[in-house]
Enzyme design. Structure first.
Site, PDB file in Angstrom:
ATOM      1  N   TYR A  65       0.912  -1.306   0.039  1.00  0.00           N
ATOM      2  CA  TYR A  65      -0.029   0.179   0.047  1.00  0.00           C
ATOM      3  C   TYR A  65       0.820   1.423   0.079  1.00  0.00           C
ATOM      4  CZ  TYR A  65      -3.370  -3.437   1.507  1.00  0.00           C
ATOM      5  OH  TYR A  65      -4.297  -4.366   1.316  1.00  0.00           O
TER       6      TYR A  65
ATOM      7  N   HIS B 143       0.126 -12.177   1.086  1.00  0.00           N
ATOM      8  CA  HIS B 143      -0.414 -11.421   0.521  1.00  0.00           C
ATOM      9  C   HIS B 143      -0.332 -11.669  -0.946  1.00  0.00           C
ATOM     10  CE1 HIS B 143      -1.314  -6.619  -0.393  1.00  0.00           C
ATOM     11  NE2 HIS B 143      -2.486  -7.522  -0.638  1.00  0.00           N
TER      12      HIS B 143
END
Length: 317
Positions: free
Chosen positions: A57, A138
């Site tokens: 992010y 992830h």
């Protein structure tokens, strides 16, 4: 849904509503450090105690901003989750064009044991914290065998050493998560965008498997990148402009919601939480006002007849 009600993932206490921090990494538009700090502060003031971030992010920006906002908080009073599977390095990697603020590094996939341990160590440096409470694999879509053989056992080892509290995996698809759940090593899954008002594919096999195994489900991407927050031509669905059929479907769902006096955003947030396998819901926010709206929408009373009307019209499964 009571957004500040607490429950557990593994041995980690979380609130039913959590703050997703991808927008604070500059998703689609710049945020800046000050606005990110005020957004996290407002979430805290409103009683949210689950904060989810990742190296991806903003290519490190969201983790740095999360840490800056949380470092002064009592460590036992909040749960932080971050992710492994990408290392941030200068040059090469997948720069992605969805992040509006440059960080000087780009992500490189690495699901080796050493890569996972290095990723966690570097995340803690960016966060300025001594631990993460929940650690997610992830997006191991294209690295699933290595994730199962190397990465997942490494996370289980961190859990056994009490260096994390829960092991999870986060993906935008349900099928691979089913395989990970069946390893017996997961405490949770983070399912993004696949159990929403527009896509209930996660309910076919994954959510029942999680219920059977006692694996908590964290529902994320509940607005499907924005279409369910504000339906209009050009709205995003899964990070890209939505097609006309999806926009029409979102409008149809909105019309049913309005007939029952319920904002679409409230239904979008609360729909996943209706499933008994779903432990908590993450909502991304980039401003204090968006946090306030999410908390307010999570608490809107929703009559059961709304869900049955959506089913009767074929708008949800």
């Amino acid at each position: 849904m009571n957004p500040t009600e607490t429950t557990t993932i593994g041995n980690v206490r979380v609130t039913r509503l959590g703050l997703g921090m991808a927008p604070l990494g500059g998703l689609f538009e710049a945020v800046g450090d000050d606005q990110a700090r005020r957004t996290v502060d407002r979430a805290w003031e409103l009683g949210l105690r689950l904060f989810d971030t990742a190296p991806l992010y903003g290519n490190g920006l969201a983790e740095r901003r999360a840490g800056a906002a949380l470092q002064g908080r009592p460590r036992g009073e909040f749960a932080l989750s971050t992710k492994v599977g990408r290392l941030l390095r200068s040059g090469g990697g997948d720069a992605q064009d969805i992040w509006a603020e440059p960080s000087g590094v780009t992500p490189v996939f690495d699901f080796t044991r050493d890569g996972v341990l290095t990723s966690y160590r570097e995340s803690l440096i960016r966060l300025g914290l001594d631990r993460a409470d929940i650690l997610h694999l992830h997006d191991p879509d294209d690295h699933l065998e290595q994730a199962i053989d190397e990465a997942l056992p490494a996370l289980a080892e961190l859990r056994s050493q009490a260096r994390i509290g829960a092991v999870s995996a986060g993906m935008n698809q349900a099928e691979a998560l089913v395989r990970l759940v069946r390893t017996g090593l997961l405490d949770a899954v983070l399912l993004a965008g696949r159990y929403t008002l527009l896509d209930q594919s996660g309910g076919d096999e994954l959510l029942p498997a999680c219920a059977e195994k006692g694996v908590a489900v964290v529902a994320a991407g509940v607005f499907n990148s924005g279409l369910l927050a504000d339906p209009h031509p050009g709205a995003r669905y899964d990070y890209a402009p939505a097609g006309a059929a999806l926009v029409d479907r979102a409008f149809a769902i909105q019309e049913v919601c309005h007939r029952h006096g319920v904002p679409l955003r409230a239904a979008a947030i609360q729909f996943p939480a209706e499933h008994p396998a779903v432990t908590c819901v993450l909502v991304g926010a980039r401003t204090p006002a968006e946090v306030e709206d999410a908390v307010r929408m999570a608490a809107v009373p929703i009559p059961a007849v709304l869900w049955s009307d959506l089913r009767d019209r074929g708008l949800i499964a």
